[in-house]
Design a protein around this motif. Structure first.
Motif, PDB file in Angstrom:
ATOM      1  N   LEU A   1      70.726 111.044  77.093  1.00  0.00           N
ATOM      2  CA  LEU A   1      71.101 110.283  75.900  1.00  0.00           C
ATOM      3  C   LEU A   1      69.927 109.455  75.393  1.00  0.00           C
ATOM      4  N   GLN A   2      69.140 108.934  76.320  1.00  0.00           N
ATOM      5  CA  GLN A   2      68.039 108.049  75.935  1.00  0.00           C
ATOM      6  C   GLN A   2      66.801 108.795  75.448  1.00  0.00           C
ATOM      7  N   PHE A   3      66.503 109.969  76.022  1.00  0.00           N
ATOM      8  CA  PHE A   3      65.204 110.580  75.765  1.00  0.00           C
ATOM      9  C   PHE A   3      65.259 111.989  75.169  1.00  0.00           C
ATOM     10  N   ILE A   4      66.314 112.740  75.443  1.00  0.00           N
ATOM     11  CA  ILE A   4      66.359 114.139  74.985  1.00  0.00           C
ATOM     12  C   ILE A   4      67.147 114.288  73.685  1.00  0.00           C
ATOM     13  N   LEU A   5      68.347 113.740  73.637  1.00  0.00           N
ATOM     14  CA  LEU A   5      69.198 113.902  72.460  1.00  0.00           C
ATOM     15  C   LEU A   5      68.555 113.376  71.172  1.00  0.00           C
ATOM     16  N   PRO A   6      67.838 112.235  71.176  1.00  0.00           N
ATOM     17  CA  PRO A   6      67.199 111.793  69.931  1.00  0.00           C
ATOM     18  C   PRO A   6      66.226 112.817  69.365  1.00  0.00           C
ATOM     19  N   GLY A   7      65.444 113.474  70.240  1.00  0.00           N
ATOM     20  CA  GLY A   7      64.516 114.493  69.772  1.00  0.00           C
ATOM     21  C   GLY A   7      65.221 115.725  69.241  1.00  0.00           C
ATOM     22  N   VAL A   8      66.336 116.100  69.888  1.00  0.00           N
ATOM     23  CA  VAL A   8      67.091 117.267  69.423  1.00  0.00           C
ATOM     24  C   VAL A   8      67.679 117.010  68.040  1.00  0.00           C
ATOM     25  N   LEU A   9      68.289 115.863  67.849  1.00  0.00           N
ATOM     26  CA  LEU A   9      68.886 115.540  66.551  1.00  0.00           C
ATOM     27  C   LEU A   9      67.825 115.306  65.480  1.00  0.00           C
ATOM     28  N   GLY A  10      66.655 114.839  65.907  1.00  0.00           N
ATOM     29  CA  GLY A  10      65.608 114.528  64.946  1.00  0.00           C
ATOM     30  C   GLY A  10      65.062 115.730  64.207  1.00  0.00           C
ATOM     31  N   VAL A  11      65.263 116.956  64.738  1.00  0.00           N
ATOM     32  CA  VAL A  11      64.734 118.155  64.083  1.00  0.00           C
ATOM     33  C   VAL A  11      65.735 118.783  63.131  1.00  0.00           C
ATOM     34  N   LEU A  12      66.915 118.170  62.972  1.00  0.00           N
ATOM     35  CA  LEU A  12      67.881 118.697  62.014  1.00  0.00           C
ATOM     36  C   LEU A  12      67.326 118.575  60.596  1.00  0.00           C
ATOM     37  N   PRO A  13      67.726 119.477  59.692  1.00  0.00           N
ATOM     38  CA  PRO A  13      67.142 119.475  58.344  1.00  0.00           C
ATOM     39  C   PRO A  13      67.525 118.244  57.528  1.00  0.00           C
ATOM     40  N   SER A  14      66.759 118.033  56.452  1.00  0.00           N
ATOM     41  CA  SER A  14      66.909 116.919  55.512  1.00  0.00           C
ATOM     42  C   SER A  14      66.887 115.588  56.265  1.00  0.00           C
ATOM     43  N   ASP A  15      67.614 114.614  55.757  1.00  0.00           N
ATOM     44  CA  ASP A  15      67.623 113.298  56.401  1.00  0.00           C
ATOM     45  C   ASP A  15      68.753 113.141  57.419  1.00  0.00           C
ATOM     46  N   THR A  16      69.554 114.194  57.590  1.00  0.00           N
ATOM     47  CA  THR A  16      70.697 114.098  58.508  1.00  0.00           C
ATOM     48  C   THR A  16      70.244 113.802  59.922  1.00  0.00           C
ATOM     49  N   GLY A  17      69.274 114.580  60.394  1.00  0.00           N
ATOM     50  CA  GLY A  17      68.782 114.379  61.748  1.00  0.00           C
ATOM     51  C   GLY A  17      68.160 113.016  61.932  1.00  0.00           C
ATOM     52  N   LYS A  18      67.452 112.548  60.914  1.00  0.00           N
ATOM     53  CA  LYS A  18      66.791 111.244  61.017  1.00  0.00           C
ATOM     54  C   LYS A  18      67.809 110.117  61.175  1.00  0.00           C
ATOM     55  N   TYR A  19      68.889 110.183  60.397  1.00  0.00           N
ATOM     56  CA  TYR A  19      69.905 109.135  60.477  1.00  0.00           C
ATOM     57  C   TYR A  19      70.722 109.239  61.758  1.00  0.00           C
ATOM     58  N   LEU A  20      71.041 110.457  62.188  1.00  0.00           N
ATOM     59  CA  LEU A  20      71.797 110.627  63.429  1.00  0.00           C
ATOM     60  C   LEU A  20      70.968 110.197  64.634  1.00  0.00           C
ATOM     61  N   SER A  21      69.709 110.603  64.659  1.00  0.00           N
ATOM     62  CA  SER A  21      68.837 110.214  65.757  1.00  0.00           C
ATOM     63  C   SER A  21      68.631 108.702  65.787  1.00  0.00           C
ATOM     64  N   GLY A  22      68.480 108.106  64.615  1.00  0.00           N
ATOM     65  CA  GLY A  22      68.277 106.664  64.550  1.00  0.00           C
ATOM     66  C   GLY A  22      69.478 105.865  64.991  1.00  0.00           C
ATOM     67  N   ALA A  23      70.667 106.491  64.967  1.00  0.00           N
ATOM     68  CA  ALA A  23      71.892 105.798  65.366  1.00  0.00           C
ATOM     69  C   ALA A  23      72.183 105.914  66.855  1.00  0.00           C
ATOM     70  N   LEU A  24      71.300 106.542  67.624  1.00  0.00           N
ATOM     71  CA  LEU A  24      71.467 106.626  69.071  1.00  0.00           C
ATOM     72  C   LEU A  24      70.898 105.368  69.733  1.00  0.00           C
ATOM     73  N   PRO A  25      71.394 105.002  70.923  1.00  0.00           N
ATOM     74  CA  PRO A  25      70.964 103.754  71.561  1.00  0.00           C
ATOM     75  C   PRO A  25      69.455 103.569  71.690  1.00  0.00           C
ATOM     76  N   PRO A  26      68.660 104.575  72.100  1.00  0.00           N
ATOM     77  CA  PRO A  26      67.230 104.309  72.271  1.00  0.00           C
ATOM     78  C   PRO A  26      66.515 103.948  70.975  1.00  0.00           C
ATOM     79  N   ASN A  27      66.946 104.508  69.860  1.00  0.00           N
ATOM     80  CA  ASN A  27      66.274 104.240  68.598  1.00  0.00           C
ATOM     81  C   ASN A  27      66.712 102.934  67.951  1.00  0.00           C
ATOM     82  N   THR A  28      67.695 102.270  68.541  1.00  0.00           N
ATOM     83  CA  THR A  28      68.052 100.948  68.051  1.00  0.00           C
ATOM     84  C   THR A  28      67.031  99.895  68.491  1.00  0.00           C
ATOM     85  N   SER A  29      65.998 100.326  69.206  1.00  0.00           N
ATOM     86  CA  SER A  29      64.905  99.408  69.543  1.00  0.00           C
ATOM     87  C   SER A  29      64.170  98.937  68.296  1.00  0.00           C
TER      88      SER A  29
END
Length: 278
Positions: free
Chosen positions: A208-236
Motif C-alpha cells: 500500500l505504501q510503495f507499490i500501489l501508488p506507482g501502479v495507479l500513477g501510470v493510469l491515463p489522463s489525470d485519473t491515476g495522478k489523483y488516485l495515487s495522490g489519495a493514497l496514504p504515502p502520497n499524503t506526505s
C-alpha cells in the motif's frame, strides 16, 4: 485453635474485580511495546536511516546545484522544507509500518491475544490503547528526527535556498512530519488486526505504501495522478509548502485524506476484532 472471621458492623463487602480501565490498558500496552526487542531495533533504524538519508540527499542536491536546470532550482527554492523532510519520511514510514504490524499481528501468531481478550472482554479498547500508545511514541520519535533534519537542511542549503526555522510553514511541516508518521503507524496496527498474520500484513502495508501508488500513477489522463495522490504515502504533501505545481492536493487536503484512511481502517479493525474469533 481455628480463627473465625467475624463480620464487623457496617463493613462493606469487597468490590468484585472488573475489567481494567483504559488507563490500565495504556500502561499495559506501553509495557508490551517497550519490552519488545524489535521496538528498539526499529526505532533506532528509523532515526539513523532517516537522518542519514536527509544528510545524503540534501548534500547531493546542493553539490549538483550548478548542473540543475532552472525549473529544478525553482522547485528546490519554493519547497525546500518538503524536499528536506521527504527522504527521512520514506525510511521512517518503513519502520513505522513494520513495527505497527508486529505490535498487533504478533499477538495473534503467538496466541497472546487470547489472554488479552480474556482480561478485557470488550475488544475495541485494546485496539484503541495500542493505537494511542504506538501513535504517541511514533510522534515523539518522528519529531526527534524532523528537528535535526531541518537544522541539517537549513545549514546545507543556505547558499542556494532559504529555510527559515521560525517561519509558520516550517513549523507546520515539522508538526506534520510527526503526525504523518504517527498515523502511518496506526494504519499499520489496524492492518495487523485485520490480517492477523505478520508476514502477510507487512506485505500488504508495504504494498500500500510503495507499490500501489506507482501502479495507479501510470493510469491515463489525470485519473491515476489523483488516485495515487489519495493514497496514504502520497499524503506526505502535508510536509511541504504546497508550492510544487506537480502536487494534486494541498497540505490540508493531504492531512484530511490521511485522517480518513486512518479512521476507516481503525473502524474496520475494531469491527473485525468484535466479529471474528480470536
Amino acid at each position: 485453635m481455628t480463627a473465625v472471621a467475624v463480620d464487623r458492623p457496617g463493613a462493606r463487602p469487597p468490590r468484585p474485580a472488573g475489567p481494567p480501565g483504559f488507563k490500565a490498558l495504556l500502561r499495559s500496552e506501553r509495557t508490551k511495546l517497550t519490552s519488545l526487542r524489535s521496538t528498539w531495533w526499529s526505532l533506532t533504524a528509523m532515526i539513523v536511516l532517516s537522518l542519514g538519508s536527509t544528510l545524503l540527499v540534501t548534500a547531493l542536491m546542493t553539490s549538483r546545484w550548478d548542473s540543475l536546470d532552472e525549473s529544478a532550482r525553482a522547485q528546490y527554492r519554493d519547497d525546500t522544507i518538503g524536499l528536506v523532510l521527504q527522504p527521512g519520511a520514506q525510511w521512517a514510514q518503513v519502520a513505522a509500518c513494520v513495527l505497527g504490524v508486529l505490535l498487533m499481528a504478533s499477538e495473534f501468531s503467538t496466541g497472546m491475544i487470547r489472554s488479552t481478550m480474556l482480561a478485557v472482554p470488550r475488544r475495541t479498547p485494546v485496539l484503541a490503547a495500542k493505537a494511542v500508545v504506538f501513535g504517541a511514541v511514533l510522534f515523539v520519535v518522528a519529531e526527534l528526527i524532523a528537528v535535526p533534519s531541518v537544522l541539517i537542511g537549513a545549514t546545507l542549503t543556505s547558499d542556494h535556498a532559504s529555510l527559515p526555522l521560525a517561519d509558520a510553514t516550517t513549523l507546520r511541516a515539522l508538526l506534520a512530519f510527526g503526525v504523518y508518521i504517527a498515523l502511518t503507524g496506526v494504519i499499520a496496527v489496524s492492518i495487523g488486526a485485520l490480517v492477523r498474520h505478520p508476514a502477510g500484513a507487512i506485505s500488504l502495508v508495504l504494498g500500500l505504501q510503495f507499490i500501489l501508488p506507482g501502479v495507479l500513477g501510470v493510469l491515463p489522463s489525470d485519473t491515476g495522478k489523483y488516485l495515487s495522490g489519495a493514497l496514504p504515502p502520497n499524503t506526505s504533501v502535508m510536509m511541504s509548502t504546497g508550492a510544487n505545481p506537480a502536487l494534486v492536493y494541498t497540505p490540508l487536503q493531504g492531512f484530511l485524506i490521511l485522517l480518513a484512511w486512518t479512521v476507516l481502517l481503525v473502524v474496520a479493525a475494531g469491527l473485525s476484532l468484535k466479529k471474528r474469533d480470536v
